[in-house]
Design a protein around this motif. Sequence first.
Motif, PDB file in Angstrom:
ATOM      1  N   TRP A   1      -9.338   3.495   2.941  1.00 12.62           N
ATOM      2  CA  TRP A   1      -8.267   3.040   2.057  1.00 12.62           C
ATOM      3  C   TRP A   1      -7.750   4.176   1.196  1.00 12.62           C
ATOM      4  O   TRP A   1      -6.556   4.249   0.901  1.00 12.62           O
TER       5      TRP A   1
ATOM      6  N   HIS B   1      -5.659   6.699   3.446  1.00 15.08           N
ATOM      7  CA  HIS B   1      -4.386   6.140   3.923  1.00 15.08           C
ATOM      8  C   HIS B   1      -3.927   5.069   2.928  1.00 15.08           C
ATOM      9  O   HIS B   1      -4.271   3.888   3.082  1.00 15.08           O
TER      10      HIS B   1
ATOM     11  N   TRP C   1      -1.328   3.360   2.465  1.00 14.03           N
ATOM     12  CA  TRP C   1      -0.606   2.188   2.961  1.00 14.03           C
ATOM     13  C   TRP C   1      -1.576   1.080   3.350  1.00 14.03           C
ATOM     14  O   TRP C   1      -1.240  -0.118   3.231  1.00 14.03           O
ATOM     15  N   ILE C   2      -2.783   1.454   3.804  1.00  9.85           N
ATOM     16  CA  ILE C   2      -3.777   0.437   4.143  1.00  9.85           C
ATOM     17  C   ILE C   2      -4.236  -0.283   2.880  1.00  9.85           C
ATOM     18  O   ILE C   2      -4.438  -1.502   2.866  1.00  9.85           O
TER      19      ILE C   2
ATOM     20  N   LEU D   1      -1.541  -2.646   1.907  1.00  8.70           N
ATOM     21  CA  LEU D   1      -1.580  -3.803   2.806  1.00  8.70           C
ATOM     22  C   LEU D   1      -2.707  -4.752   2.403  1.00  8.70           C
ATOM     23  O   LEU D   1      -2.532  -5.981   2.403  1.00  8.70           O
TER      24      LEU D   1
END
Length: 326
Positions: free
Chosen positions: A13, A16, A18-19, A22
């Motif tokens: 996490w 990245h 964006w994870i 999300l």
Amino acid sequence: MSSAAATRPQGLWHRHPWIAYLAVFLGVAGHASSEFVAKVISNETAIAGPEVSVWRFVLGGFGLVVLALLTPGQRDLVKPIRENGHRILPLALLGVTGAYLLFHWSLDYATVAQVATMVTTAPIFVGVLNLWINKQALSGAKIVSGLGALAGVALLVTDGVLARLAGDASSLLGVLLAMGCALLLSIYLILIKPYIGQYGAMRISAVTMFPGGIGLWLLVGLAWGDWVDVFSLFHLSQLAVVAILVLALYNTTLTQFLWVGGLAAVPDITRGMYLFFLKPAVAALLALIFLGTVPTTWQVLAIMVITACVFLEAIWDKISPAARNG
């Protein structure tokens, strides 16, 4: 606790972002359905909101403990308590026992729409508290998008809800309880973030949610004289059992891990919390799908405003400096 330990990147996490965002959104989607499930439980069993909160966090917190014990690197639940229990456990009482008691209690007085809307004010509290505690300034984008999203929330409130508030004191009490929930949640999220960075999201979720659930059990027993017997679960109706398990295992075990862990991993917690503004939009979509409730024109307009503001905040860094200046 060293600052390096609290801030060092950990896991997928952090690598990245964006994870992480999300995960926050999926957590918001789980939160958006919790009011509906809690109402099903209350309507099916006549169980009051404070008791529902006990069922939810004792079972949901236990689910988080089991998940942590099954996850390599997250199994030592004693370590965070031994090293920082004097700070973590009070946060569990604040952000779980206090916040979610107010949340479920508010549903005894206010409608699902009112509670979902007022809890959505949490990002405003997070932004202000982050400025005060962490000295992280609110950018122009955050102020503009936050005010715009708040205007969208105001549209939802004025869509018939304001009139009901004016003539119904119990609804007003429910709205105030929901706002208190948003405030306590915001304080918890800001203050618990360093410990998630140090010990991991699942472990901290477990050592705050389960003790918080025990705190709820004690508080509801002492204040209401209702000592909930969680082992009587399967004496309830089949629908009530299913609803309680969904609320505990999906809306709490999974949702809290994704939401709290995602917020701790995102580069900017204020920006991450802005996804919470989407909660009424997700709730309206769920109401349309599962309840057949068609949103009104004002609700659709509010959802469009909120979504546009969240989208603006998400893409702000990609806008050229010249465009921003313009």
